[in-house]
Structures are given as C-alpha cells and as structure tokens.
Motif scaffolding. Structure first.
Motif, short mmCIF file in Angstrom:
data_model
loop_
_atom_site.label_atom_id
_atom_site.label_comp_id
_atom_site.label_asym_id
_atom_site.label_seq_id
_atom_site.Cartn_x
_atom_site.Cartn_y
_atom_site.Cartn_z
N LEU A 232 -24.26 31.18 67.09
CA LEU A 232 -23.29 30.29 67.54
C LEU A 232 -22.25 29.86 66.64
O LEU A 232 -21.18 28.94 66.96
CB LEU A 232 -24.16 28.98 68.07
CG LEU A 232 -24.68 29.26 69.48
CD1 LEU A 232 -25.78 30.02 69.58
CD2 LEU A 232 -25.16 27.86 70.22
N ARG B 203 -17.65 28.75 68.21
CA ARG B 203 -16.97 27.14 67.78
C ARG B 203 -15.68 27.10 68.20
O ARG B 203 -15.06 26.27 68.93
CB ARG B 203 -17.38 26.51 66.66
CG ARG B 203 -18.85 26.54 66.19
CD ARG B 203 -19.20 25.66 65.02
NE ARG B 203 -18.63 24.21 65.11
CZ ARG B 203 -18.78 23.30 64.16
NH1 ARG B 203 -19.34 23.64 63.01
NH2 ARG B 203 -18.33 22.39 64.38
N HIS C 222 -17.45 24.78 73.78
CA HIS C 222 -18.56 24.44 72.62
C HIS C 222 -19.02 22.87 72.96
O HIS C 222 -20.28 22.67 73.17
CB HIS C 222 -18.08 24.64 71.44
CG HIS C 222 -19.22 23.99 70.13
ND1 HIS C 222 -20.20 24.82 69.81
CD2 HIS C 222 -18.90 23.01 69.27
CE1 HIS C 222 -20.93 24.00 68.87
NE2 HIS C 222 -20.03 23.21 68.69
N GLU C 223 -18.10 21.95 72.93
CA GLU C 223 -18.28 20.69 73.06
C GLU C 223 -19.22 20.49 74.39
O GLU C 223 -20.06 19.56 74.57
CB GLU C 223 -17.22 19.69 72.95
CG GLU C 223 -16.46 19.74 71.58
CD GLU C 223 -15.66 21.17 71.20
OE1 GLU C 223 -15.47 21.71 72.12
OE2 GLU C 223 -15.59 21.13 69.85
N LEU D 245 -22.91 21.54 74.62
CA LEU D 245 -23.63 20.76 73.56
C LEU D 245 -24.26 19.54 74.39
O LEU D 245 -25.08 18.92 74.28
CB LEU D 245 -23.05 20.41 72.22
CG LEU D 245 -22.96 21.62 71.28
CD1 LEU D 245 -22.56 21.05 69.95
CD2 LEU D 245 -24.45 22.14 71.00
N GLU D 246 -23.49 19.26 75.21
CA GLU D 246 -23.59 18.10 76.16
C GLU D 246 -24.68 18.21 77.23
O GLU D 246 -25.39 17.24 77.60
CB GLU D 246 -22.35 17.41 77.05
CG GLU D 246 -21.49 16.93 76.07
CD GLU D 246 -20.20 16.43 76.70
OE1 GLU D 246 -19.98 16.65 78.10
OE2 GLU D 246 -19.22 16.05 76.22
N SER E 213 -28.07 18.88 77.07
CA SER E 213 -28.98 18.89 76.27
C SER E 213 -30.33 19.89 76.57
O SER E 213 -31.12 19.79 75.71
CB SER E 213 -29.44 17.43 75.73
OG SER E 213 -30.00 16.75 76.97
N TYR F 58 -27.84 26.71 75.45
CA TYR F 58 -26.73 26.86 74.17
C TYR F 58 -27.30 25.73 73.27
O TYR F 58 -27.11 25.94 72.18
CB TYR F 58 -25.30 26.50 74.95
CG TYR F 58 -24.27 26.72 73.74
CD1 TYR F 58 -23.75 27.88 73.60
CD2 TYR F 58 -23.87 25.65 73.07
CE1 TYR F 58 -22.72 28.11 72.61
CE2 TYR F 58 -22.88 25.58 72.16
CZ TYR F 58 -22.29 26.97 72.05
OH TYR F 58 -21.23 26.99 71.06
N TYR F 59 -27.70 24.58 73.75
CA TYR F 59 -28.08 23.49 73.13
C TYR F 59 -29.31 23.84 72.37
O TYR F 59 -29.43 23.45 70.96
CB TYR F 59 -28.11 22.45 74.02
CG TYR F 59 -28.58 20.96 73.07
CD1 TYR F 59 -27.91 19.88 72.48
CD2 TYR F 59 -30.07 20.78 72.98
CE1 TYR F 59 -28.24 19.01 72.09
CE2 TYR F 59 -30.60 19.57 72.23
CZ TYR F 59 -29.55 18.74 71.79
OH TYR F 59 -30.02 17.65 70.96
N TRP G 94 -28.45 26.35 69.60
CA TRP G 94 -27.53 25.78 68.57
C TRP G 94 -28.36 24.88 67.45
O TRP G 94 -28.22 25.02 66.30
CB TRP G 94 -26.48 24.74 69.15
CG TRP G 94 -25.86 23.72 68.35
CD1 TRP G 94 -25.98 22.44 67.70
CD2 TRP G 94 -24.62 24.00 67.34
NE1 TRP G 94 -25.22 22.10 66.86
CE2 TRP G 94 -24.16 23.13 66.59
CE3 TRP G 94 -23.78 25.19 67.44
CZ2 TRP G 94 -23.18 22.98 65.83
CZ3 TRP G 94 -22.62 25.14 66.56
CH2 TRP G 94 -22.37 24.29 65.81
N ASN G 95 -29.30 24.17 67.97
CA ASN G 95 -30.26 23.44 67.17
C ASN G 95 -31.05 24.30 66.31
O ASN G 95 -31.44 24.10 64.98
CB ASN G 95 -31.11 22.50 67.96
CG ASN G 95 -30.14 21.14 68.32
OD1 ASN G 95 -30.01 20.43 67.22
ND2 ASN G 95 -29.81 21.16 69.38
N ALA H 226 -28.95 25.67 63.71
CA ALA H 226 -27.93 24.76 62.85
C ALA H 226 -28.20 24.97 61.29
O ALA H 226 -27.25 24.55 60.52
CB ALA H 226 -28.34 23.28 63.49
#
Length: 215
Positions: free
Chosen positions: A168, A172, A191-192, A195-196, A198, A202-203, A206-207, A210
């Motif tokens: 990921l 970005r 990307h934003e 991430l919303e 949850s 993708y979320y 990402w985590n 990270a």
C-alpha cells in the motif's frame, strides 16, 4: 492492488490482449478491444512486468528494442530519468555496452536495481499513451519501491498510468485505487476514501503493513 494471487496480473494481461477472455469483454473507448488491429493495440502500452528479462544485447538495444534508427535524445533522457545516465556514460562502450556476461567476453551484468531501472527506461522510451508497472520493484523494500513509483509517476505526467502492487506504500499517490481479492474487485476509491471503510480489505492491509511506511 491486492495480495498475491488476487488477479492483478491476470486483469492487466487481459487488458493488454496477452490473454483472451473466456467470458465477458473489455471495452476501449466504446469499442470491444478485439475490434482493434492487434499491432496498433499493442502500441498503446509501455509496460514493465515483475519478471525481469534482459536481452543479451547492448544497453541501447535493450532500451529501443533494436530500432534501426533510434532517437538518441530520447534514449539519453530515459536513462537520465531513471538514474542510469551517469553509470552508462562511465562505461568504456557507453550505451553500446553488451549485457549478460555469459553471452560474450566483453559483456557485463547489471545489478538487480539497475536491471529494473533499465526496463523502466525502455518503457519511457516507448512512450506509449498508457504505462503499466506490474510490480517490477517487488524485490525492493517498500520505501525504495515507493520512491521509484512516485518518480515514474512524475515522469509520465498527465498520461494514463497503472501501477500494480500488493504494497500500500505504492498506492498513496494514485488518483484511483482498485482493490482485488480472489479474482474480483471488492473496493474502489482514493486512498483516503478506502481508509474510511474500517471493515474493508484496504484498511486491513494498510494497518498490517503500516510498520513499513508510518513514522
């Protein structure tokens, strides 16, 4: 983007007509891709795949695919843009240096990173209206991959560019992200926006990743 085996390379191969679909169809500018002349269609794409193959030929021919009368200004610009020009200029035979040491006595081998940059130079030289990078930097660490992708993105400017990755950190800066999972598109957005979500893949990824790109 998506994990290994999600279908990223398959969809790109279908898009480029390297594979033929068994059902459905791909529409390009309102017309089925099968209706286009195959050679004109191939000319649309400047592509770098994950599997790197260097021809046992000169640096020049590797970049120009053996054109009889290459545009040397474009060759030098491509080498400069990918950070290889100084290296090539310091070789005794410069761009006429042969590659793949086992192919002939005076040939040399490039490092893994230099091979990747050489193929990026080939894609820049071809200068097709659509650029595709299919994880050509998978062997690099996430930060190095991000730097190469963002640099390439600056070079292609306002042309269409498709970047494929399971990392990921390379997503970005993209305008539109498509998330693949088990051969299907399960999410799409910036990307934003992704991430919303949850509870989305993708979320989750990402985590999980990270640690590589969050300071």
């Amino acid at each position: 983007m998506g994990v290994n085996g999600a279908g990223k390379t398959t969809i790109v191969s279908l898009l480029m007509r390297l594979l033929k679909s068994t059902e459905g169809e791909i529409i390009v500018d309102g017309i089925s891709q099968d209706k286009y002349n195959i050679y004109e269609y191939y000319s649309l794409f400047s592509t770098v795949f994950q599997d790197i193959y260097i021809m046992p030929d000169t640096i020049l021919n590797n970049i120009t695919s053996g054109e009889e009368n290459p545009d040397m200004e474009k060759v030098y610009k491509a080498l400069k843009d990918v950070g290889l020009l100084d290296f090539v200029n310091n070789l005794p035979e410069k761009e006429n240096t042969y590659l793949v040491r086992t192919s002939r006595d005076n040939a040399i081998d490039l490092s893994g990173g230099q091979n990747q940059r050489l193929l990026l130079a080939r894609a820049l030289y071809k200068d097709g209206p659509i650029s595709i990078l299919d994880e050509p930097t998978a062997a690099l660490d996430p930060i190095s991959e991000f730097e190469i992708y963002t640099k390439f993105d600056e070079i292609v400017g306002d042309k269409t560019a498709i970047y494929i990755s399971h990392r990921l950190s390379s997503c970005r800066f993209c305008d539109d992200i498509v998330v693949f999972h088990e051969g299907e598109i399960i999410q799409r957005g910036s990307h934003e926006e992704l991430l919303e979500e949850s509870q989305g893949k993708y979320y989750e990824l990402w985590n999980a990743q990270a640690q590589y790109y969050v300071s």
